[in-house]
Write a protein that holds these residues in place. Structure first.
Motif, short mmCIF file in Angstrom:
data_model
loop_
_atom_site.label_atom_id
_atom_site.label_comp_id
_atom_site.label_asym_id
_atom_site.label_seq_id
_atom_site.Cartn_x
_atom_site.Cartn_y
_atom_site.Cartn_z
N TYR A 107 6.44 -12.80 9.46
CA TYR A 107 7.76 -12.40 8.94
C TYR A 107 8.07 -11.02 9.48
CZ TYR A 107 4.38 -10.28 5.77
OH TYR A 107 3.28 -9.62 5.27
N ARG A 113 10.32 0.89 -0.87
CA ARG A 113 9.41 1.61 -1.78
C ARG A 113 10.04 2.97 -2.07
NH1 ARG A 113 3.37 0.41 0.89
NH2 ARG A 113 3.75 -1.82 1.17
N ARG A 121 7.52 7.98 6.49
CA ARG A 121 7.51 7.42 5.13
C ARG A 121 8.96 7.25 4.68
NH1 ARG A 121 3.83 10.64 1.59
NH2 ARG A 121 5.63 11.95 1.28
N PHE A 125 11.94 0.59 4.78
CA PHE A 125 11.24 0.55 6.06
C PHE A 125 11.11 -0.91 6.45
CE2 PHE A 125 7.09 -0.83 4.40
CZ PHE A 125 7.26 -0.56 3.06
N ALA A 280 -1.09 5.55 9.43
CA ALA A 280 -1.41 4.11 9.48
C ALA A 280 -0.27 3.34 10.15
CB ALA A 280 -1.67 3.58 8.08
N LEU A 281 -0.58 2.75 11.29
CA LEU A 281 0.39 1.89 11.97
C LEU A 281 0.50 0.56 11.26
CD1 LEU A 281 -0.56 1.91 15.76
CD2 LEU A 281 1.59 2.65 14.77
N ALA A 282 -0.65 0.08 10.78
CA ALA A 282 -0.71 -1.25 10.20
C ALA A 282 -1.88 -1.32 9.24
CB ALA A 282 -0.91 -2.30 11.30
N PHE A 303 -1.90 -9.10 7.89
CA PHE A 303 -1.64 -7.66 8.04
C PHE A 303 -0.14 -7.45 8.12
CE2 PHE A 303 -1.99 -9.16 12.49
CZ PHE A 303 -0.77 -8.73 12.99
P1 HAM Z 1 0.60 -1.63 3.46
O1 HAM Z 1 -0.58 -0.90 3.98
O2 HAM Z 1 1.12 -1.23 2.16
O3 HAM Z 1 0.19 -3.16 3.47
O4 HAM Z 1 1.77 -1.54 4.53
C1 HAM Z 1 1.57 -1.94 5.85
C2 HAM Z 1 2.21 -0.95 6.80
O5 HAM Z 1 3.58 -0.77 6.45
C3 HAM Z 1 1.61 0.45 6.75
O6 HAM Z 1 0.45 0.54 7.54
C4 HAM Z 1 2.76 1.27 7.33
O7 HAM Z 1 2.75 1.18 8.75
C5 HAM Z 1 3.98 0.56 6.79
N1 HAM Z 1 4.53 1.24 5.62
C6 HAM Z 1 4.13 1.13 4.34
N2 HAM Z 1 4.88 1.92 3.53
C7 HAM Z 1 5.78 2.54 4.32
C8 HAM Z 1 6.83 3.48 4.09
N3 HAM Z 1 7.15 3.92 2.87
N4 HAM Z 1 7.55 3.91 5.17
C9 HAM Z 1 7.26 3.46 6.41
N5 HAM Z 1 6.29 2.57 6.68
C10 HAM Z 1 5.55 2.12 5.65
C11 HAM Z 1 1.02 -4.16 3.08
O8 HAM Z 1 2.21 -4.05 2.89
C12 HAM Z 1 0.33 -5.52 3.00
N6 HAM Z 1 1.32 -6.51 2.53
C13 HAM Z 1 -0.24 -5.90 4.35
C14 HAM Z 1 -0.91 -7.23 4.34
C15 HAM Z 1 -0.41 -8.40 4.80
N7 HAM Z 1 -2.10 -7.47 3.83
C16 HAM Z 1 -2.38 -8.74 3.98
N8 HAM Z 1 -1.34 -9.32 4.54
#
Ligand code: HAM
Length: 423
Positions: A107, A113, A121, A125, A280-282, A303
């Protein structure tokens, strides 16, 4: 105060040529993920609040402080999706997953957030994410990480570092929590008030705390892999072996637990030095999510990468979109009668197979104003139609750079442009 026409803090308007950078990330994602058997899913941008609370965990920062939650007219609590996994699992539970069936979906799109905006941040996003659901083989975790690295390579983001750890299974949790509490409790006085509360509420969250005083204590905490049981250690070893076999470099990050409670076993992130504090990129991992109305918990691994951060990393490597002209051809219309003819010619050129981008000078403006507009659009050719041309069935074709022009029969204009673009 910011002017009322500015986007809200932590949100942005995205314009050309940046939009093409986004499209480039999206196109590469579709290409690479398809090679691993993933199909796209598009889920709603808002869901019932409990979809997120139940899967992310009510002690997580996202649920406690960051969700955009509102009531609809029927008094139901709804939330803008803060991430993609929970909604995707809700959708899969709704679609149904047969026993033994495995499903791979990806997706991309906006997430929300309510964090304090900073570089990298955002409040709105965008993520590109994947979920492989229904399997439990540690090799799938290794394959998922390898695919993320493949994707980063495909979009030119070199220099990312994979950090890897295990959180074990739910059965390990009591022993891990006890060991962590034993480590942190004697040092409670040195911890931030949030972590003092976390000691009894959810001691794992202390490992994520960004406060420097807490971080210093975290560095001395026991390693997760030493606290989890034999089954979890074996699973983790198998993930590491898979990555070695696939030649994916990684670092062990013994205290990485990630900020969402649905993870079991593998957790990982990719950090990049071009990003600054939000590095953190991912991030991703293996998870087990039980949802209302679903008999069984769903297991999966996935991810998500932050698209804004991918673009920042690309920029730090000197990869940015070049501005592109808005049009190849500008049709200048002089006089009321010519406007319709100009529009007709523009339409004919657009619908030809030449792939030309064409603007017509609508609004009956002067020659000078229309030539200025043609220049602004970056057009290489101007096609001029006035009263004389209308009567004679011709068009004046002008090469903007060379300032040369010639009169061409209307039906031969496309051939003229084709020849001119080859010259
Ligand atoms: P997460 O670490 O919360 O994981 O977010 C994944 C990525 O989204 C982060 O590494 C960052 O690059 C980006 N990200 C998160 N918050 C922000 C923000 N406020 N502004 C800009 N970029 C942001 C997840 O969301 C999990 N659903 C990942 C996952 C998928 N795990 C298993 N399946």
């Amino acid at each position: 105060m910011a002017p009322a026409n500015e986007p809200l803090p932590g949100t942005s308007d995205i314009w050309e040529p940046d939009v093409r950078e986004w499209v480039c990330l999206e196109t590469a994602a579709r290409d690479i993920f398809a090679r691993y058997g993933y199909g796209e899913v598009r889920t709603p941008i808002f869901e019932r609040t409990d979809v997120f609370v139940r899967s992310l965990g009510d002690e997580t920062d996202v649920v406690q402080k960051e969700m955009y939650t509102f009531e609809d007219r029927g008094g139901r609590s709804l939330t803008l999706r803060p991430e993609g996994t929970a909604g995707t699992m809700r959708a899969i539970a709704c679609r149904g997953l047969a026993d033994g069936e495995q499903l791979r979906v990806f997706y991309m799109g906006p997430m929300f957030r309510g964090e304090r905006p900073a570089a990298g941040r955002r409040r709105q996003f965008h993520q590109v994410g994947v979920e492989a659901v229904g399997g439990s083989d540690p090799c799938e975790d290794a394959e998922t990480i390898a695919m993320l690295v493949h994707y980063l390579d495909a979009i030119g983001v070199q220099g990312g570092r994979v950090r890897l750890n295990t959180r074990g299974v739910p059965e390990d949790r009591a022993a891990v929590s006890a060991a962590l509490r034993q480590h942190f409790e004697p040092q409670a006085a040195a911890m931030c008030p949030d972590c003092q509360r976390r000691l009894s509420a959810n001691v794992w969250r202390i490992l994520d705390c960004k406060n420097p005083a807490c971080q210093a204590l975290v560095d001395g905490a026991p390693k997760m892999v030493d606290l989890v049981g034999a089954e979890s250690r074996a699973f983790f070893a198998a993930v590491c072996r898979g990555l070695d076999q696939l030649h994916v470099p990684y670092e062990l990050a013994p205290r990485l637990v990630r900020g969402l409670d649905y993870y079991v076993h593998t957790v990982f992130e990719v950090v990049h030095s071009g990003l600054g504090a939000q590095d953190a990129l991912a991030g991703g991992g293996r998870y087990r999510i039980s949802l209302p109305g679903n008999k069984k918990a769903l297991d999966g691994v996935g991810f998500a990468a932050g698209m804004e951060r991918l673009l920042m990393a690309r920029e730090s490597l000197g990869l940015t979109a070049q501005a592109r002209a808005a049009a190849d051809v500008f049709v200048v219309a002089l006089g009321d009668g010519a406007v319709v003819a100009a529009l007709e010619l523009a339409q004919q050129l657009r619908r030809s197979n030449a792939g030309l981008r064409v603007l017509a000078g609508l609004g009956a403006r002067s020659m000078k104003a229309q030539m200025r507009a043609a220049n602004r659009a970056g057009a290489r050719w101007a096609l001029i139609i006035g009263d004389n041309e209308l009567t004679a069935g011709t068009v004046v074709c002008k090469n903007m750079a060379a300032s040369q022009q010639e009169s061409v029969r209307r039906e031969a204009v496309l051939d003229w442009l084709t020849a001119a673009s080859r010259a």
